[in-house]
Write a protein that holds these residues in place. Structure first.
Motif, PDB file in Angstrom:
ATOM      1  N   ASN A  24      -4.038  -5.445  -4.427  1.00 51.58           N
ATOM      2  CA  ASN A  24      -3.459  -4.700  -3.319  1.00 51.58           C
ATOM      3  C   ASN A  24      -4.401  -4.792  -2.127  1.00 51.58           C
ATOM      4  O   ASN A  24      -5.554  -5.204  -2.271  1.00 51.58           O
ATOM      5  CB  ASN A  24      -3.176  -3.238  -3.699  1.00 51.58           C
ATOM      6  N   THR A  72       0.833  -1.199   0.000  1.00 49.22           N
ATOM      7  CA  THR A  72       0.000   0.000   0.000  1.00 49.22           C
ATOM      8  C   THR A  72       0.871   1.252   0.000  1.00 49.22           C
ATOM      9  O   THR A  72       0.593   2.226  -0.699  1.00 49.22           O
ATOM     10  CB  THR A  72      -0.917  -0.006   1.232  1.00 49.22           C
ATOM     11  N   VAL A 128       0.160   3.296  -3.410  1.00 43.38           N
ATOM     12  CA  VAL A 128      -0.530   2.541  -4.444  1.00 43.38           C
ATOM     13  C   VAL A 128      -1.714   3.307  -5.029  1.00 43.38           C
ATOM     14  O   VAL A 128      -2.009   3.195  -6.231  1.00 43.38           O
ATOM     15  CB  VAL A 128      -0.965   1.149  -3.918  1.00 43.38           C
TER      16      VAL A 128
END
Length: 714
Positions: free
Chosen positions: A670, A632, A645
């Motif tokens: 993610n 992240t 991200v």
């Protein structure tokens, strides 16, 4: 007299590294660890400081000569070659200590007599008179160390072993030597804890040696300040003015340091031991700073006052006969129970000559040091008293009393085990999430790894009382072994909090214990102890299996590859080649082991260490299948700038898709729960949200655990 001399400080076996550090701190030069001691150099003041301030040395020696001594005659001649009038007179007294090893002269007493004869004969030949011998309190004590026919002759500046501080009025059975007690405390980190105001507790204090040494350290008290005698006081090379200056300095430091001594408390079940401890405390002048009282281990409590942390240090009995050892199992077990109930958040240092008894504490040691109590090899167990280190010692039910909430937690575990356990068995799944904060007050995640348990405590909100959170965690750790029927040593706990930068790679330990588990046809290694994450993200199980289904004949690229589990599944699915890229060498080594465990190595299965973001900017070639699972956020020192991200995913996907074959597939995932895909910024790509399809049954309670998309070129 020279201004710069060479010295040697002797010490018990195992203490040499600590003594070397101590001598450096005192200002010594050319410090070098040796056999049972440390060599150093400096002016005479350094030797005096070592005698006065060393908490670890046994003796401080001034070497006078080193010479061959293959026979009594050669030893005698070597001693006669020294001018003894520089060190004593005919009115002086002397004594000789000798140690021989691996030499033709085999008797230390005989060697000592030859040295005494050589010194006395030199004086008699020169003056017609001679010094006399006083074995108890000589003016000059001579030390011989004869090793493999090489003699080192020294003056003993300490005169008597430095572990004799001058405060011991009476002892009890087998007390610790003071310098060994000091080594235990230093190894346990007591100086740092004391500087923070932490308390010191010894639940089996005996005559109080650990307590007194702890007070001396915390109060900046020279350990030799009360000694009535030193070997240099009547030595002809003695500098009385220098010594007086050092003593006055030490007395001033003691006066200033007394106010800094934190709470120090000792308990013992033997009233005679408590009486001896008080006598020693009084002799040291520390009655106002150390408290001892008679108390059984079963009644052990944290000292009165607010102590969030401190050090509990103890030298419990080891047991020499079978009956003693059996009885001591209960003593160690009770001590462990009291630590768990009263001292959470503290550090504990357990010094024992019986490691098997140490296991009865029911606490996992973070590390161990070997120290010697005389000739007996002992272990110093370093324990952080935290629930994650509690283990089942097979002594019946847990001592933690379960509340109504804990009973509810146990019931929920049983319910989940029944439903998810059945599903996992049907699907052939051995690693899955059993519990994930189902009851808000018990905010933990419980994952099963083929007979092992990994527990993560979510960081409690600031408004939650820390003591209540700690109590609930103790209840969790007490419930798990019974409900899951797993021994405590197979249960690992970690605290999960928001990770920043490289914290996700931070180590919790150094055990290096890998456990083999299965995922479908794959064999994978997990580590439940050393890292926050285990090497296998369980929520990505369906994603990895999907990659295996898509991989046949494909060129596979795994970016931000972690431990390489996705690469293994792709290889097992028949991938023509795999390339595994990660910035961490630790994880690449892990991935290499995982691939090898499944029979994959060589040119078709490459691993590359690189910053994936930088690598994408220079990568060449095409891949038919790519798995992209970035963090992240990252601000690793090994990469330029930061990565977010949400902010950076468009550029990341564009660069990754540039490596994609025309009919290839990119799986992008993610774990940013607030992530929003900006598909409009990527019109050249076909983006399909497959998140729901990749959330497994054991994570259905937490469907936002990750996001996942299948991406192709338009």
């Amino acid at each position: 007299m020279t201004s710069h001399r060479h010295f040697f400080a002797t010490a018990p076996k195992g203490i040499e590294p600590l003594l070397a550090d101590e001598l450096r701190a005192l200002g010594a030069f050319e410090v070098a660890e040796g056999r049972s001691g440390v060599a150093f150099s400096g002016p005479l003041a350094i030797a005096y400081r070592a005698c006065l301030w060393s908490r670890l040395a046994s003796r401080v020696l001034l070497p006078l000569a080193t010479f061959p001594a293959t026979s009594p005659e050669e030893l005698y001649a070597g001693v006669r070659a020294i001018d003894w009038s520089e060190h004593l007179s005919t009115e002086s007294t002397l004594a000789v200590d000798a140690s021989v090893s691996g030499s033709k002269i085999t008797h230390s007493h005989y060697a000592a007599l030859k040295i005494k004869d050589a010194v006395v004969d030199q004086f008699r030949d020169r003056t017609g008179d001679r010094p006399s011998v006083d074995a108890e309190r000589p003016d000059v004590r001579i030390n011989l160390y004869l090793l493999r026919d090489t003699a080192t002759l020294s003056l003993d500046l300490s005169g008597d072993s430095l572990h004799r501080r001058g405060y011991r009025d009476e002892g009890v059975l087998a007390p610790l030597k003071e310098n060994l007690a000091a080594a235990i405390l230093i190894r346990a980190g007591w100086p740092e804890i004391a500087a923070r105001g932490g308390a010191l507790v010894d639940p089996m204090c005996g005559s109080g040696t650990l307590l007194l040494e702890g007070a001396y350290m915390a109060g900046d008290i020279a350990p030799g300040l009360l000694r009535p005698h030193y070997g240099f006081l009547r030595w002809r090379g003695h500098d009385a003015a220098l010594w007086q200056q050092l003593m006055e300095e030490a007395q001033g430091r003691r006066a200033d340091g007394l106010a800094r001594i934190p709470t120090i408390v000792g308990y013992d079940a033997d009233h005679k031991a408590i009486r001896a401890a008080w006598a020693n405390i009084d002799q040291a002048g520390l009655r106002e700073h150390i408290h001892v009282e008679r108390r059984e281990v079963a009644a052990l409590v944290v000292p009165s006052g607010e102590f969030a942390n401190g050090l509990l240090v103890v030298n419990p009995p080891y047991g020499e006969r079978l009956g003693e050892v059996e009885a001591l199992k209960e003593v160690y077990g009770t001590l462990g129970d009291r630590l768990k109930e009263q001292f959470v958040g503290w550090k504990a240092a357990i010094f024992t000559g019986n490691v098997e008894l140490g296991k009865k504490l029911g606490l996992r040691a973070k590390k161990m040091h070997t120290l010697y109590n005389g000739a007996l090899e002992c272990k110093l167990l370093h324990i952080e008293v935290q629930p994650e280190n509690f283990v089942d010692r097979h002594r019946g039910p847990s001592p933690v009393r379960l509340s109504e909430g804990a009973t509810s937690f146990a019931n929920r575990l049983r319910k989940n085990l029944k439903t998810l356990g059945k599903w996992a068995k049907q699907e052939g799944i051995s690693c899955y999430r059993l519990y994930d904060g189902d009851i808000p007050e018990y905010a933990v995640a419980v994952d099963l790894y083929d007979g092992w348990v990994h527990v993560q405590e979510y960081q409690a909100p600031k408004e939650i009382d820390e003591r209540k959170a700690a109590q609930r965690l103790r209840e969790v750790m007490a419930v798990l072994p019974d409900v899951l029927e797993v021994p405590g040593e197979r249960i690992f706990l970690k605290v999960r909090k928001q990770q920043k930068g490289t914290e996700q790679y931070g180590k919790f330990g150094e055990r290096g214990q890998f456990i083999e588990v299965r995922e479908g046809a794959a064999r994978l290694l997990v580590n439940l102890s050393d890292y926050l994450d285990t090497g296998l993200f369980l929520d990505h199980r369906p994603t990895r299996l999907l990659l295996g289904e898509l991989a046949a004949g494909k060129r596979f690229l795994n970016l931000f590859a972690y431990s390489g589990a996705a690469s293994v599944q792709a290889a097992l699915g028949g991938a023509a080649s795999t390339l595994t890229v990660d910035m961490s060498q630790t994880y690449l080594d892990w991935a290499k082991k995982n691939l090898a465990l499944n029979g994959f190595s060589g040119g078709n299965h490459r691993l590359e260490r690189a910053d994936c973001l930088e690598w994408l900017g220079r990568a060449k070639g095409e891949f038919d299948l790519i798995f992209l699972d970035p963090p992240t956020f990252s601000n690793s020192k090994r990469m330029e700038g930061t990565f977010d991200v949400q902010r950076d995913h468009v550029e990341l996907l564009r660069k990754t898709a540039a490596l994609l074959a025309q009919d290839g597939t990119l799986i992008f995932s993610n774990n940013n729960r607030k992530f929003k895909m900006d598909a409009e910024a990527l019109p050249e790509l076909l983006i399909e949200d497959i998140t729901r399809k990749t959330i497994p049954k054991d994570f259905e309670r937490n469907p936002r655990i990750h996001n996942c998309w299948r991406i192709r070129k338009g």
